[in-house]
Design an enzyme around this catalytic site. Sequence first.
Site, short mmCIF file in Angstrom:
data_model
loop_
_atom_site.label_atom_id
_atom_site.label_comp_id
_atom_site.label_asym_id
_atom_site.label_seq_id
_atom_site.Cartn_x
_atom_site.Cartn_y
_atom_site.Cartn_z
N SER A 26 -76.51 -101.11 17.18
CA SER A 26 -77.83 -101.10 16.55
C SER A 26 -77.89 -100.24 15.30
O SER A 26 -78.79 -100.39 14.49
CB SER A 26 -78.89 -100.60 17.54
OG SER A 26 -78.59 -99.29 17.96
N ASP B 55 -86.47 -93.21 14.97
CA ASP B 55 -87.00 -93.36 16.33
C ASP B 55 -86.19 -92.51 17.30
O ASP B 55 -85.50 -91.58 16.87
CB ASP B 55 -87.07 -94.85 16.73
CG ASP B 55 -85.70 -95.49 16.90
OD1 ASP B 55 -84.68 -94.77 16.90
OD2 ASP B 55 -85.64 -96.74 17.03
N HIS C 152 -82.26 -93.67 16.43
CA HIS C 152 -81.69 -94.12 15.16
C HIS C 152 -82.11 -93.27 13.98
O HIS C 152 -83.29 -92.93 13.85
CB HIS C 152 -82.10 -95.58 14.90
CG HIS C 152 -81.73 -96.49 16.02
ND1 HIS C 152 -82.63 -96.90 16.98
CD2 HIS C 152 -80.54 -97.03 16.36
CE1 HIS C 152 -82.01 -97.67 17.86
NE2 HIS C 152 -80.74 -97.77 17.52
#
Length: 361
Positions: free
Chosen positions: A35, A325, A328
Amino acid sequence: MGKLGVVCLILLVLNFSFGARGEPQVPCYFIFGDSLVDNGNNNQLRSLARADYLPYGIDFPNGPTGRFCNGKTTVDIIAELLGFDDYILPYSTARGRDILRGVNFASAAAGIREETGQQLGGRISFSGQVKNYQNTVSQVVNILGDENTAANYLSKCIYSIGLGSNDYLNNYFMPLYYNTGSRYTPEQYADVLIQQYTEQLQALYNYGARKFALIGVGAIGCSPNELAQNSQDGRTCVARINSANEIFNNRLKALVDQFNNNNSDAKFIYINAYGIFQDMISRPSTYGFRVTNAGCCGVGRNNGQITCLPYQTPCQNRKEYVFWDAYHPSEAANTIIARRSYSAESPSDAYPIDIRRLAQV
Ligand SMILES: *[C@@H]1O[C@H](CO)[C@@H](O)[C@H](O)[C@H]1NC(C)=O
């Protein structure tokens, strides 16, 4: 300033802002990962690990794309620094001659191990990404006409590969879903990961890759999610997790030496994302950061207990946050990591050379 001076300045500015036009330093850039660099591959999957909704992409020109960030990821910025005039497309949408510039195979929740991230739903593990790459190579052969031309072309491309974070976050340190934490010591686990990683990297080599940038895992014990769950003061990083990450990174750096010794026609480098990260959080003001231990968007302690929800209002001052977040980095943090990976600012940032020099060899 005289007229000539003004003209020169304008030319300089134009040249700088359109610096991406013209020939990139390498013909193509292939990306493998999770991600941290997924740019839309998970949008088509049945998965909890998706970011194709606001406020993800709030600072990205096209809005939400599936990137797990407010704006650009590290590979977006590295692509700019390499002189590409557009970002590398995700495997899920790249078609035809697009693939000659490279493809992004990354998938959120993916790991080196097959089972990693399975509690989140669909994902393309590293071995799945390698299979997709092999499929792309046969298309490159078709476009360029024959295997030798394709091999010569691919040998000039940069391959950046960053996996392993989810093998810790969504496997080893998630005992409710996985038993690796009780089956292996951190040393043994790093060994199994590196062994499997080696085989898959060798498969990329066998399919034409020659310029490899292996990105180490970050300090996962400093993420807002870990701080929320396992840090008493919400600020001190979780040592047990960081130390496991460091063991993996040391093995990865040693693997770079092995690959370089065994393959004189290839170049492997190691990017010390962990060290660059530690530097950002230990000297935040140097980089204009004010908040290092909480997400800009999220819920609960450190904004890290639940990740950023659809249509949640994020913080305003996003450039002041290291984390976007619970897991990340923000675009601001990604920019620092990308710049230092491309052009090392400390001798420990990249080993034995940085991406800028990897492009030149
Ligand atoms: C490099 O070569 C040595 C000696 O043949 C071998 O033991 C090792 O597995 C190789 N490593 C890699 C990464 O190719």
